[in-house]
Design an enzyme around this catalytic site. Sequence first.
Site: not given
Ligand code: ITT
Length: 198
Positions: A70-71, A157
């Site tokens: 989660d990120s 990004d």
């Molecule tokens: P999953 O829950 O299925 O893993 P998700 O994209 O919905 O997919 P998150 O709930 O963790 O995942 O939301 C992460 C969001 O944060 C992601 O959709 C991007 O908008 C942003 N994000 C996370 N890591 C990133 C990265 O390396 N580069 C750019 N944006 C990022």
Amino acid sequence: MPALIFATSNAHKTEEVAAILGSVWQVEDLRAHPGITLDEETGDTFEANAIIKAVSGSRGAPGLLVLADDSGLEVDALGGAPGVRSARYAGETATAAENRVKLKAEIAKLPQNSRFIGRFHCCMVLARDGEVLHITHGSVEGHLLLEEQGAGGFGYDSLFIPDGFSDSFGVLSPETKNQLSHRARALAAMKQQLDSRL
Ligand code: ITT
């Protein structure tokens, strides 16, 4: 190669994790395991949501190791937003492009005489059979741009320049991003736990 189930629907995350771990683990996400369903992300923190994904995902894959990520992006001048709502910043079904438009609009409302400091943060959780085995965190500090730079990467990004660089993650190569990103750092901290299960 041993299988590592990566409990994500975000193919960009999988690409990065596979590039980092790919020579040792067969990284398979939910596209290869359509029978695995994840519980709703109802947590207020990255860690709470990563636990929800890893634990619910591992219940659908008995005996297998399941990793979840989660990120998101935290911008100090926006009180940490978009934070855990990064994927849904412009609305529940928002696209990444719509989320970037919203972020640019929010930053444009701020006093324009400062650097917009922020960071990407990632929590990784490893689970098996509904039990959490290990939790790690990683982050990368940097600042936000008012206009997108580059078309590489995903999510925010193109709006983020990591400290020590003059180009955004949308311009820097995947190899460079995968050496210093929040995801790479959370995975590096997870490495010993993964290695011990090979
Ligand atoms: P999953 O829950 O299925 O893993 P998700 O994209 O919905 O997919 P998150 O709930 O963790 O995942 O939301 C992460 C969001 O944060 C992601 O959709 C991007 O908008 C942003 N994000 C996370 N890591 C990133 C990265 O390396 N580069 C750019 N944006 C990022």
